[in-house]
Design an enzyme around this catalytic site. Sequence first.
Site, PDB file in Angstrom:
ATOM      1  N   VAL A 126      23.348  16.361  17.056  1.00  0.00           N
ATOM      2  CA  VAL A 126      23.926  16.808  15.786  1.00  0.00           C
ATOM      3  C   VAL A 126      25.422  17.074  15.929  1.00  0.00           C
ATOM      4  O   VAL A 126      26.135  17.187  14.932  1.00  0.00           O
ATOM      5  CB  VAL A 126      23.235  18.099  15.289  1.00  0.00           C
ATOM      6  CG1 VAL A 126      21.801  17.809  14.919  1.00  0.00           C
ATOM      7  CG2 VAL A 126      23.305  19.207  16.334  1.00  0.00           C
ATOM      8  N   SER A 128      28.865  16.244  18.922  1.00  0.00           N
ATOM      9  CA  SER A 128      29.282  15.679  20.197  1.00  0.00           C
ATOM     10  C   SER A 128      30.761  15.942  20.412  1.00  0.00           C
ATOM     11  O   SER A 128      31.584  15.697  19.527  1.00  0.00           O
ATOM     12  CB  SER A 128      29.014  14.171  20.217  1.00  0.00           C
ATOM     13  OG  SER A 128      29.447  13.604  21.423  1.00  0.00           O
ATOM     14  N   SER A 130      33.995  16.535  23.823  1.00  0.00           N
ATOM     15  CA  SER A 130      34.421  15.965  25.100  1.00  0.00           C
ATOM     16  C   SER A 130      33.620  16.503  26.270  1.00  0.00           C
ATOM     17  O   SER A 130      33.418  15.813  27.262  1.00  0.00           O
ATOM     18  CB  SER A 130      35.904  16.255  25.321  1.00  0.00           C
ATOM     19  OG  SER A 130      36.143  17.648  25.315  1.00  0.00           O
ATOM     20  N   ALA A 132      30.431  18.458  25.950  1.00  0.00           N
ATOM     21  CA  ALA A 132      28.971  18.564  25.775  1.00  0.00           C
ATOM     22  C   ALA A 132      28.564  18.055  24.406  1.00  0.00           C
ATOM     23  O   ALA A 132      29.409  17.788  23.544  1.00  0.00           O
ATOM     24  CB  ALA A 132      28.531  20.019  25.956  1.00  0.00           C
ATOM     25  N   VAL A 134      25.043  18.512  21.349  1.00  0.00           N
ATOM     26  CA  VAL A 134      23.981  19.437  20.948  1.00  0.00           C
ATOM     27  C   VAL A 134      22.842  18.671  20.273  1.00  0.00           C
ATOM     28  O   VAL A 134      23.080  17.791  19.439  1.00  0.00           O
ATOM     29  CB  VAL A 134      24.529  20.517  19.992  1.00  0.00           C
ATOM     30  CG1 VAL A 134      23.408  21.456  19.549  1.00  0.00           C
ATOM     31  CG2 VAL A 134      25.645  21.303  20.663  1.00  0.00           C
ATOM     32  N   LYS A 156      22.153  22.542  24.176  1.00  0.00           N
ATOM     33  CA  LYS A 156      23.491  22.044  24.490  1.00  0.00           C
ATOM     34  C   LYS A 156      23.467  21.436  25.887  1.00  0.00           C
ATOM     35  O   LYS A 156      23.047  22.074  26.854  1.00  0.00           O
ATOM     36  CB  LYS A 156      24.514  23.175  24.420  1.00  0.00           C
ATOM     37  CG  LYS A 156      25.954  22.701  24.555  1.00  0.00           C
ATOM     38  CD  LYS A 156      26.941  23.810  24.191  1.00  0.00           C
ATOM     39  CE  LYS A 156      28.372  23.290  24.180  1.00  0.00           C
ATOM     40  NZ  LYS A 156      29.332  24.333  23.744  1.00  0.00           N
ATOM     41  N   ASP A 291      37.918  30.624  19.467  1.00  0.00           N
ATOM     42  CA  ASP A 291      37.913  29.217  19.039  1.00  0.00           C
ATOM     43  C   ASP A 291      37.310  29.130  17.644  1.00  0.00           C
ATOM     44  O   ASP A 291      36.353  28.392  17.396  1.00  0.00           O
ATOM     45  CB  ASP A 291      37.109  28.383  20.042  1.00  0.00           C
ATOM     46  CG  ASP A 291      37.387  26.895  19.911  1.00  0.00           C
ATOM     47  OD1 ASP A 291      38.385  26.533  19.266  1.00  0.00           O
ATOM     48  OD2 ASP A 291      36.607  26.086  20.444  1.00  0.00           O
TER      49      ASP A 291
END
Length: 528
Positions: A126, A128, A130, A132, A134, A156, A291
């Site tokens: 669902v 993507s 750099s 990882a 999920v 993840k 973040d």
Amino acid sequence: MRRLARLYFIFFTAWRYGLLPLLRDILKPGIPRGLLTMLCWVSPGQSLPRGERIRLTLEALGPIFVKFGQVLSTRRDLLSEDIANELAKLQDQVPPFSNAESRLLIEKALGLPIEEIFISFDATPVASASVAQVHFGTLRATERHPEWDGREVAIKVLRPGILPVIDSDIALMYDLARIIEKLSSDGRRLKPTENVAEFDRHLHDELDLMREAANASQLRRYFVDSDKLMIPEMYWDLCRTNVIVMEKMNGISIGRFDELRAAGVDFKKLAAEGVEIFFTQVFEYGFFHADMHPGNIMISLEPDSFGRFISLDFGIIGALSETDKNYLALNFLAFFNRDYRRVAELHVESGWVPADTRVEELEGAVRSVCEPYFDRPLKDISLGIVLVRLFQTSRRFKVEVQPQLSLLSKTLLNVEGLARELDPDLDLWQTAKPILEKWISQQLGWRGLVEGLKNEAPSWAKILPTLPRLIAESLAQGRSPQRDQNAELEVLKGLLMQERRTHRLLVGVLLFAGGFLAGILIIGLGLY
């Protein structure tokens, strides 16, 4: 040979996007600058703004360089505003790796076939990035955890083979940084090697998913009873360094305004609560999600949690020490009181500027940044921009801006910008004021004193029983005969100094004991 080819590709990409003139301008006069000048004559892309050229170059170089640009965007004390703003636009979008690889990695990490762990597993990711990607799935009950049956989770998975790619690109970044430092007259101020080292640390932290899970768990503990923020629960028995399994969170990205508005979400309430959540993380816990872009923030539409924030992706977390928080508290107090001299003095006292800095000059620079804002309505004042411009102004005074505060200012800008998108009339200062007042009271007022007494009480409980022995030893030492065969005057002088020390010790003990007893009395009576 591969590293040389990669270096050539970097140089070609910089030429293609018209970045060579920017590199030329920061080099010292000499042969390298002359060669770059000739190449600049035929370099395309020079019509674009310089910030955009840098962003496009990083995007073309791949996800690791994109991520470097994202981290670099937090160093607004070093970068020009136009470059920092462009770097903040970088989006880390990477094609997913194969479904078969995902399954293999999960099975190898958890030591069981997918079917024995999950009732269902969606091999199509669902999300993507750099580092990882999920997947969603549904847990199967185990003998140890029967309550897991049917629980929806997010899995993840660390991208396979990512470490050699990261190490290779970071090694090249170090090479480029050293070249810039050697050839550029401005290289020392930009600190390219330090910035690459900081990025290296951030990225390798993200490669350990157990660290991310621990960050999420700590934030969840702080907000477990909150009616404003939700953090996914970690399933620790299914967490490894390259795979973590967490509670699936259902919501809509905060960037999808039309869908949220159609669902009946109150944007004004959302904006105010978002600011409150951030300031609570920073000033009450000293531990904040750093973040906070729309991809990592969702809003719940479930009936029992409607309108609550959902935080995701905890690879980058900011932490403030008590020293950091005290520094910020004193600066905010001085700023609110327009005491610019105190702001300047705090920079000198903290050691962030050279000791020979003239306080009057730094005071004038701070005043030039802050004073214009006090004539505006509070809702028009951007606290984030004030901090950023303070950092930029302090550049000429060689202020060493601490990384954690740079991360704080970058995150504050993100939160503030998002909140104003939700509610253009948001009064950030008024929203944050109760939290700041509570925090300053805890740090500097009576509540801070009482908290300090409570925190130190266990240590005092160990020290107090030993005080009579220490006093007796000190007095005995003061009465002991002098073995030294010095002149009588020196002996008398030494005894006098010893008596003075003993007297100071006794006075200190009495004050210490009195303060301790007063603290215990205050706590016992609940007067705080």
